[in-house]
Design an enzyme around this catalytic site. Sequence first.
Site, PDB file in Angstrom:
ATOM      1  N   ASP A 263      -7.886  -5.506  -0.281  1.00  0.00           N
ATOM      2  CA  ASP A 263      -8.318  -6.349  -1.394  1.00  0.00           C
ATOM      3  C   ASP A 263      -8.045  -7.834  -1.183  1.00  0.00           C
ATOM      4  OD1 ASP A 263      -9.502  -4.603  -3.229  1.00  0.00           O
ATOM      5  OD2 ASP A 263      -7.558  -3.828  -3.842  1.00  0.00           O
TER       6      ASP A 263
ATOM      7  N   HIS B   3       0.844  -1.186   0.000  1.00  0.00           N
ATOM      8  CA  HIS B   3       0.000   0.000   0.000  1.00  0.00           C
ATOM      9  C   HIS B   3       0.879   1.234   0.000  1.00  0.00           C
ATOM     10  CE1 HIS B   3      -3.179   2.806   1.079  1.00  0.00           C
ATOM     11  NE2 HIS B   3      -3.996   1.886   0.608  1.00  0.00           N
TER      12      HIS B   3
END
Length: 414
Positions: free
Chosen positions: A341, A290
């Site tokens: 996700d 991320h």
Amino acid sequence: MPATATDPKDQPKGGQATGAAGAGQSTAKEGLQDVIAGRTAICHVFGGDKEKNYPGRLIYRGYDIDDLAQHATFEEVVHLLWHDDLPTRSQLDQVKQQLGQNRALPSEVIDLMRRFPKDATPMDVIRSVVSTLGLFDPEGAVDTTEANHNKALRLTAQMPTIVTTWHRLRQGKDPIQAKPSQSTAEAFLYMLNGEEPTDVAERTLDVALILHADHEFNASTFAARVTAATLSDMHSAVTSAVGALIGPLHGGANEGVIHMLQEIGEPEKVEPFILDKLKGRGARIMGFGHRVYRGTDPRAQYLREMSRQLGERQKDLKFWTMSRNIEEIMWREKTIHANVDFYSASTYWALGLPTDLFTPIFAVSRIAGWTAHILEQYSDNRIIRPLAEYAGPWQRSYVPIEQREQTAQEGKKS
Ligand code: ACO
């Protein structure tokens, strides 16, 4: 004719020249990393720190995502994002009623969707339908604050209908209308399958929608804000956002996770598969990493647990077990955490949802955040227009077309 600067040092702005013509150090922030590109009161991401073992944190208007995931409903979160606080009982009833009453798509739009190629991806359909809905919105050309709030409400109400209508049409089935009293999660599952969802399925999806509802200046929200900041309309801004969400580095990653689990096939193949993948230059394991979180992604723990619970109920923990193993390997090899996700993939899989609807479900939720950000942008707007670091040649002379081939050949020889 405007004067042409001939030397990088004569350039009035933009820092030093680099690349083809310049010799200076690059001052560009690749991918806008660490750049604070604006102000928002809607959402904040605390990245955490993996060395110090500080977890990441996420707040929506000051409320911790942990609190919201455990206690709130998606509709409460929608009200929070749009109106700056959690709703009272009557405000909640109102937002639920308004969403329930605005789910239907205009018949002209459904007729148009019937003509879309049956193999169109649901995300491409969302992008096209959101844009088309702008043509049919009763306040399409009105840009008052009230009209924009109404458009935010309509788009948020319609997003689940776009996804489920397309899923049914592409199978040759007629769309099903939601009941006005149904929550977003319930309406989505009902319109998709034609039957009332179980409480477990509804609450699982509701929590997933809460977790995905906003995430500060993520790529799709930023795209929406850039478009809104030109004072373009809400449907255009949301269309920009949907386009950005499609990419596999953003919303598309959850579908990539399932494809990877299917490709791996069996738990014992996880380790060699991941190690082999990581050998590739620039290899990316979907659902990991991320830009902002250096500690854990606070959303992932809820999806991990929901995925486990669903797997246990169905006596099928294969994907969950494989996912845990991938998480361990990624930490050991790359010290990278799973993002939102990663387990949303096995959670939606366990709910029996088609893989190519995973990213659309992200849109069903994130539309709340997108529209909140667009409204915030309109309320205190300045066009978003950064600079670029120029990396091309500084001056070339126009070459008549008859001479270009010759010049190009000479260039190749030299
Ligand atoms: N798999 C393997 N290595 C990774 C991954 C990954 N998924 N993500 C980051 N890394 C490594 C990179 O190789 C790099 O290592 P290095 O410094 O040794 O070269 C380091 O971590 C930093 O990676 P960057 O690509 O610079 O990170 P960036 O902030 O630019 O990208 C992104 C973030 C796009 C999310 C990236 O981590 C990625 O591609 N992840 C996979 C796709 C994904 O899951 N996207 C969903 C993100 S969450 C969301 O949008 C909802």
